[in-house]
Structures are given as structure tokens and as C-alpha cells.
Design an enzyme around this catalytic site. Structure first.
Site, mmCIF file in Angstrom:
data_model
loop_
_atom_site.group_PDB
_atom_site.id
_atom_site.type_symbol
_atom_site.label_atom_id
_atom_site.label_comp_id
_atom_site.label_asym_id
_atom_site.label_seq_id
_atom_site.Cartn_x
_atom_site.Cartn_y
_atom_site.Cartn_z
ATOM 1 N N ASP A 70 0.918 -0.944 0.108
ATOM 2 C CA ASP A 70 -0.081 0.177 -0.063
ATOM 3 C C ASP A 70 1.004 1.372 -0.117
ATOM 4 O O ASP A 70 2.118 1.207 0.468
ATOM 5 C CB ASP A 70 -0.676 0.563 1.405
ATOM 6 N N SER A 71 -0.036 2.515 -0.207
ATOM 7 C CA SER A 71 1.122 3.634 -0.587
ATOM 8 C C SER A 71 1.740 3.896 1.313
ATOM 9 O O SER A 71 2.546 4.893 1.641
ATOM 10 C CB SER A 71 0.220 4.803 -0.598
ATOM 11 N N GLU A 116 -4.816 8.758 9.566
ATOM 12 C CA GLU A 116 -3.778 8.852 9.841
ATOM 13 C C GLU A 116 -3.203 9.557 11.291
ATOM 14 O O GLU A 116 -2.401 9.447 11.211
ATOM 15 C CB GLU A 116 -3.087 9.243 9.078
ATOM 16 N N CYS A 129 -11.856 3.719 -0.530
ATOM 17 C CA CYS A 129 -10.017 4.072 0.153
ATOM 18 C C CYS A 129 -9.909 2.618 1.224
ATOM 19 O O CYS A 129 -10.779 2.461 2.059
ATOM 20 C CB CYS A 129 -10.241 5.253 0.261
ATOM 21 N N THR A 130 -8.241 2.622 1.123
ATOM 22 C CA THR A 130 -7.941 2.122 2.646
ATOM 23 C C THR A 130 -8.734 2.008 3.764
ATOM 24 O O THR A 130 -8.471 1.382 4.317
ATOM 25 C CB THR A 130 -6.052 1.900 2.524
ATOM 26 N N HIS A 131 -8.419 3.838 3.556
ATOM 27 C CA HIS A 131 -8.533 4.253 5.161
ATOM 28 C C HIS A 131 -10.249 4.243 5.757
ATOM 29 O O HIS A 131 -10.191 4.859 6.695
ATOM 30 C CB HIS A 131 -7.905 5.311 5.348
ATOM 31 N N TYR A 179 -0.116 8.790 -2.205
ATOM 32 C CA TYR A 179 -0.525 8.326 -3.394
ATOM 33 C C TYR A 179 -1.661 9.469 -4.442
ATOM 34 O O TYR A 179 -2.091 9.300 -5.856
ATOM 35 C CB TYR A 179 -0.504 7.518 -3.692
ATOM 36 N N GLY A 180 -3.057 9.457 -3.040
ATOM 37 C CA GLY A 180 -4.340 9.185 -3.966
ATOM 38 C C GLY A 180 -3.921 10.825 -4.339
ATOM 39 O O GLY A 180 -5.058 11.077 -4.954
ATOM 40 N N CYS A 220 -4.289 -0.938 -2.002
ATOM 41 C CA CYS A 220 -4.113 0.394 -2.305
ATOM 42 C C CYS A 220 -5.372 0.455 -3.314
ATOM 43 O O CYS A 220 -5.151 -0.204 -4.451
ATOM 44 C CB CYS A 220 -3.342 1.031 -2.243
ATOM 45 N N ASN A 221 -6.345 1.212 -3.095
ATOM 46 C CA ASN A 221 -7.472 1.391 -4.314
ATOM 47 C C ASN A 221 -6.952 2.018 -5.459
ATOM 48 O O ASN A 221 -6.752 1.794 -6.797
ATOM 49 C CB ASN A 221 -8.801 2.350 -3.613
ATOM 50 N N THR A 222 -6.145 3.916 -4.612
ATOM 51 C CA THR A 222 -5.249 4.103 -5.749
ATOM 52 C C THR A 222 -4.327 3.665 -6.935
ATOM 53 O O THR A 222 -4.530 3.537 -7.755
ATOM 54 C CB THR A 222 -4.458 5.146 -5.311
HETATM 55 N N1 DGL Z 1 -4.193 4.016 0.279
HETATM 56 C C1 DGL Z 1 -4.793 5.097 -0.650
HETATM 57 C C2 DGL Z 1 -6.141 4.380 -0.933
HETATM 58 O O1 DGL Z 1 -6.468 3.285 -0.919
HETATM 59 C C3 DGL Z 1 -5.246 5.813 0.508
HETATM 60 C C4 DGL Z 1 -3.895 6.730 0.713
HETATM 61 C C5 DGL Z 1 -3.667 7.478 -0.563
HETATM 62 O O2 DGL Z 1 -4.037 8.322 -1.142
HETATM 63 O O3 DGL Z 1 -2.255 7.230 -0.806
HETATM 64 O O4 DGL Z 1 -6.501 5.557 -2.333
#
Ligand code: DGL
Length: 270
Positions: A14-15, A156, A188-190, A46-47, A77-79
Site C-alpha cells: 500500500d502507499s 492517519e 479507499c483503504t482508510h 498516492y491519492g 491500495c485503491n489508488t
Molecule cells: N491507500 C490509498 C487508497 O486506498 C489511500 C492513501 C493514499 O492516498 O495514498 O487509495
């Protein structure tokens, strides 16, 4: 009989820290599997980055995991799943699963009125990966996307409930509620960390899709199909980050639900 090929770890990246919500589901569903987690904490988020940057970071993370002899890669990571997964699959031959497809499948199963909302980072929404895949899977679907850029930094910081979070979510989600969506993908993972408040804002009639669970199901099915499932355990979890291992360790518990072993700092792209 011990099959050494099956003992190889599953690589998860993941990012940053958010992919631990996916790693937690994997660990719960497949406790015998060894997991290697990589969080690119030096370059998160990354988003909000360009497609070129996300492609480069994703390839570096995948190569790091391949160097550790993983049998499969889960892009938690969704992005990255939305922006870079098709290219990664073309470049690398290891079985690879992202989080977009499992989320799409779960949403298609859940919706009754074919009106589906997706909340995600700006890059994921701009990529239209969810919108495209949902419409391929369910041609009658009407899909509403909404980026929620402030949720990642809030998660975070550990701010996942309370008045400010409720107000912010009301602002982000009211248009989706008004559109009558009956299913909302937490893209999104969060975002699973905000599930309770998102549920309150959207109301009981809306199903929230957390792709972590469906991703773990798909990983299990793929391992079975490829003859790669590890059946004797317990599995170990090893975490690497590209910066701030101590900070990661502190926040990780909230995402993973249990303490991780020693978190090691590594450099990517060498
Ligand atoms: N892990 C990213 C996602 O799921 C969220 C955090 C990021 O923007 O890197 O899109």
C-alpha cells in the site's frame, strides 16, 4: 507433506498504513499464510499524485516484494489498483489481486436499485476505474463518485469519529444520499475506519461495501485454484516501510487490530 512453494509469503503493499485493513482481513481468513506487508510511508499519499508517479511507485513496491520470493501480490491500495494494476499485471507474471474488482463484485451483489455510490481518493475517482468496472458488470447501474481528500489525513491522525468527522462526512456524503444510492463502496483503504459515522450519515438502508473482506475471499479462491494455499500454520506477518517505522508501529494497531513485530525501514527503487 510440506510444500515449500506454498510456504512462500503473500506480498501485500500500500502507499502507507491503510492497506493494513486488507492485511488484517487476510490474516483473519487465512491465518496459516505468511504475509509480507510493505507501506511506502515516505511517499504517501498516492491519492493526490500523477498517474506516472503512481505507476512508478507501484512497480518499485511490487519488485521489492518479488525479491522476497512472494507467491502472490495483493495490491491493498485503491489508488494503485485503480490507476496502475493493469500495467503491473502486464509487466509481472506473479498472481496479482487488487481491491477494485472485489469491491465491484460485492456492490453488484448488494444493490437492489442499481444506484451505487463510490467514495475514494481524487486519483481513484479521476481514473473512473470503479465507474467503468461497475457499468461493465451491471450495465443498468448509475454510479456516483465522490472524492473525500480529507479523510486520509484524518485517519492517519487517529480522528475517526466525533463532531468534526460527522460534519465533514455529512458534507461529503449528502449528495450521494440525496441521489438515493442503496450501496456505497468505501473505495479507499482508510475509509473502513469511518464505517460507523458513514453508516450514521447514510442511514440504515444503505449497504457499505468494504472491499477488504471480499479481497480476502478472492485471494483464498486464487490460492486454491493455483494450488498455492498454505494449510499448516500459524503464519507470520512481517512489515516494511520506507520511512518512520516507529510512527507506523504506533498507528498500525488501529488498522491491523493487533501489534506487528519489528517494523523495518527499507529503500525502494535501488
Ligand atoms: N491507500 C490509498 C487508497 O486506498 C489511500 C492513501 C493514499 O492516498 O495514498 O487509495
Amino acid at each position: 507433506m510440506v510444500n515449500n512453494l506454498n510456504d512462500r509469503p503473500i506480498g501485500v503493499f500500500d502507499s502507507g498504513i491503510g492497506g493494513l485493513t486488507v492485511a488484517a482481513e487476510l490474516h483473519k481468513r487465512l491465518p496459516a499464510e505468511n504475509l509480507i506487508y510493505l507501506g511506502d510511508t515516505a511517499r504517501v499519499p498516492y491519492g493526490t499524485k500523477s498517474v506516472a508517479a503512481v505507476n512508478r511507485y507501484a512497480l518499485e513496491s511490487a519488485l521489492f516484494l518479488l525479491n522476497r520470493n512472494v507467491k502472490m501480490i495483493v495490491v491493498a491500495c485503491n489508488t494503485v489498483s485503480a490507476v496502475a494494476l493493469p500495467r503491473l499485471k502486464m509487466l509481472l507474471s506473479v498472481p496479482m489481486i487488487g481491491v477494485v474488482e472485489p469491491g465491484v463484485r460485492a456492490a453488484v451483489k448488494s444493490t437492489k436499485n442499481d444506484r451505487i455510490g463510490v467514495i475514494a481518493t481524487p486519483s481513484t475517482i479521476a481514473s473512473k476505474a470503479y465507474q467503468t468496472r461497475l457499468q461493465e458488470a451491471l450495465p443498468n447501474a448509475t454510479v456516483f463518485g465522490r472524492s473525500c481528500p480529507l479523510l486520509v489525513p484524518m485517519a492517519e491522525e487517529g480522528r475517526v469519529d466525533g463532531k468534526i468527522v460527522s460534519q465533514l462526512l455529512e458534507e461529503y456524503l449528502k449528495s450521494l444520499r440525496k441521489k438515493g444510492t442503496d450501496t456505497l463502496i468505501l473505495g479507499c483503504t482508510h475509509y473502513p475506519l469511518f464505517k460507523k459515522t458513514i453508516g450514521e450519515v447514510m442511514g440504515d438502508t444503505v449497504t457499505l461495501v468494504d472491499s477488504a473482506e471480499t479481497t480476502a475471499e478472492q485471494v483464498e479462491a486464487t490460492l486454491l485454484r493455483e494450488g498455492l494455499l498454505r494449510t499448516h500454520g500459524p503464519g507470520m506477518v512481517k512489515a516494511y516501510v520506507t520511512d518512520m517505522p516507529r510512527q507506523f508501529d504506533k498507528v498500525a494497531r488501529r488498522f491491523f487490530g493487533a501489534p506487528l513485530g519489528k517494523v523495518e525501514r527499507v529503500t525502494l527503487g535501488d
